[in-house]
Design a protein around this motif. Sequence first.
Motif, PDB file in Angstrom:
ATOM      1  N   GLY A 107       0.815  -1.210   0.000  1.00  0.00           N
ATOM      2  CA  GLY A 107       0.000   0.000   0.000  1.00  0.00           C
ATOM      3  C   GLY A 107       0.845   1.255   0.000  1.00  0.00           C
ATOM      4  N   THR A 110       2.357   1.691  -3.509  1.00  0.00           N
ATOM      5  CA  THR A 110       1.329   2.046  -4.490  1.00  0.00           C
ATOM      6  C   THR A 110       0.855   3.484  -4.309  1.00  0.00           C
ATOM      7  OG1 THR A 110       0.577  -0.254  -4.551  1.00  0.00           O
ATOM      8  CG2 THR A 110      -0.913   1.402  -5.422  1.00  0.00           C
ATOM      9  N   ASN A 111       0.691   3.927  -3.070  1.00  0.00           N
ATOM     10  CA  ASN A 111       0.120   5.255  -2.809  1.00  0.00           C
ATOM     11  C   ASN A 111       1.145   6.371  -2.838  1.00  0.00           C
ATOM     12  OD1 ASN A 111      -2.473   4.215  -2.436  1.00  0.00           O
ATOM     13  ND2 ASN A 111      -2.060   3.745  -0.294  1.00  0.00           N
ATOM     14  N   ALA A 112       2.387   6.077  -2.382  1.00  0.00           N
ATOM     15  CA  ALA A 112       3.354   7.154  -2.188  1.00  0.00           C
ATOM     16  C   ALA A 112       4.422   7.229  -3.269  1.00  0.00           C
ATOM     17  CB  ALA A 112       4.036   6.995  -0.825  1.00  0.00           C
ATOM     18  N   MET A 114       4.814   4.631  -6.464  1.00  0.00           N
ATOM     19  CA  MET A 114       4.559   4.125  -7.823  1.00  0.00           C
ATOM     20  C   MET A 114       3.063   3.845  -7.975  1.00  0.00           C
ATOM     21  SD  MET A 114       7.772   1.514  -8.199  1.00  0.00           S
ATOM     22  CE  MET A 114       9.207   1.758  -7.166  1.00  0.00           C
ATOM     23  N   ARG A 115       2.325   4.880  -8.275  1.00  0.00           N
ATOM     24  CA  ARG A 115       0.869   4.796  -8.268  1.00  0.00           C
ATOM     25  C   ARG A 115       0.306   3.939  -9.400  1.00  0.00           C
ATOM     26  NH1 ARG A 115      -1.380   8.643  -4.879  1.00  0.00           N
ATOM     27  NH2 ARG A 115       0.095  10.181  -4.063  1.00  0.00           N
ATOM     28  N   GLU A 116       1.014   3.817 -10.495  1.00  0.00           N
ATOM     29  CA  GLU A 116       0.487   3.092 -11.647  1.00  0.00           C
ATOM     30  C   GLU A 116       0.780   1.597 -11.595  1.00  0.00           C
ATOM     31  OE1 GLU A 116      -1.425   4.599 -13.843  1.00  0.00           O
ATOM     32  OE2 GLU A 116      -1.167   6.463 -12.719  1.00  0.00           O
ATOM     33  N   THR A 117       1.606   1.173 -10.653  1.00  0.00           N
ATOM     34  CA  THR A 117       1.985  -0.237 -10.582  1.00  0.00           C
ATOM     35  C   THR A 117       0.965  -1.002  -9.748  1.00  0.00           C
ATOM     36  OG1 THR A 117       4.305   0.460 -10.634  1.00  0.00           O
ATOM     37  CG2 THR A 117       3.861  -1.831 -10.031  1.00  0.00           C
ATOM     38  N   PRO A 119      -0.672  -3.640  -7.136  1.00  0.00           N
ATOM     39  CA  PRO A 119      -0.132  -4.123  -5.859  1.00  0.00           C
ATOM     40  C   PRO A 119       0.473  -5.522  -5.928  1.00  0.00           C
ATOM     41  CG  PRO A 119      -2.285  -3.122  -5.516  1.00  0.00           C
ATOM     42  CD  PRO A 119      -2.081  -3.212  -6.998  1.00  0.00           C
ATOM     43  N   SER A 326     -10.416  -2.572   0.951  1.00  0.00           N
ATOM     44  CA  SER A 326      -9.957  -1.183   0.954  1.00  0.00           C
ATOM     45  C   SER A 326      -8.916  -0.985   2.052  1.00  0.00           C
ATOM     46  CB  SER A 326     -11.133  -0.229   1.183  1.00  0.00           C
ATOM     47  OG  SER A 326     -11.690  -0.438   2.479  1.00  0.00           O
ATOM     48  N   GLU A 327      -8.224   0.151   1.986  1.00  0.00           N
ATOM     49  CA  GLU A 327      -7.239   0.486   3.021  1.00  0.00           C
ATOM     50  C   GLU A 327      -7.905   0.734   4.362  1.00  0.00           C
ATOM     51  OE1 GLU A 327      -4.435   3.530   2.194  1.00  0.00           O
ATOM     52  OE2 GLU A 327      -4.099   2.859   0.133  1.00  0.00           O
TER      53      GLU A 327
END
Length: 369
Positions: A107, A110-112, A114-117, A119, A326-327
Amino acid sequence: MRKEETVSSGQMACLFLSFMLGSSLINMPQPLADAAGNGAWLSVIIGNGYGIFLLACVYYLYRKNPDLTFIDYSRKMLGKWVTLCISIPIILLLLLMLSNIVVDIGGFLTNAMMRETPPYVFHSLILLVSAMTARSGIEVMTRMFVMLLIYMVLFSVTVLILSIPFYQVGNLLPVFPDGMKPVIHGSYLVLGFPYSELVLFSLILPFVRKEKNNSLKKYMFLVLLIQGFMFVISVVCSIMALGPLASTFKFSVFQLARLINIREIITRIESFIGIALIVGSYMKASITLFILKETLSRVFKLHDERIIIFPVSFVALLLSLTMYKSEIEHAEIVLVVWPLFITIVAVLPLIFITLITLLKGKKIKSKDT
């Protein structure tokens, strides 16, 4: 216990510090500040005291039987079937813990960063590397983790020092705007993560080789105090720098690193903290997987415990991809359910067996006198 591998007291203490710091140094300041407000640092101190009590129980059982893990000792004290009832929930606990570590670091990336990669790429890579590390054995892990631990601590401390211009001591006051209830709530969070998790080290302490000057006790308690001190400092610095926003920004130390800009020379160093978080989570995942492997091998009496590492890692991968929608759901499980779950599954059995051992020891002494 099998004697293929042994480590020194200092190496085991290093492994313990890697496990206790792990991702907690960067992950926990935000939920703690959200729960306890300005008194979050007091919650850490209470949690550290609780950790000292649990470590005393772990070390007491280890001193009574240095060659037995908690599972072996439970089988000796309570019998095979009771031990099986204790062991299966612990195995489930370790599997869920491993999956949660992977979800957490996935998470973050992905969030901070590399947003396009997707999980599953991060989850697969982390579990693959952790599985290969756990398979290499505890001796290799301890040697490698020394350098990684130095890196993680060095960059975390550097960020806290470079953030001094942003600190405002007034943000720490008032300490109890809503009384003690928020502080107790914050203590509940840290009791589950990371302090209750230290009882899992009772499953690998027999790997410590017997030394003439056995300094394991001194090292382990010193490590716990160091971890508590660093934890308190990270929480205090986050609150001083971010103020009320410390409860809003996830990965507070990562956010502090983003603020640093010294004459446009030292800037954008949050990537180093990101790497430190990845390293900490990787070390904790590897240690958790190693403990899970050892527990499974003792419960089911496997001759070659290494063969189960990759199947278990694959199960953890599937869980990490399917457990949470979800987170928010992940955060609720980790912060609300996890402290209660680990207390029932791991902490209470350890305290129970410690009390039985203590009472039996007193009974034997009274008979001798």
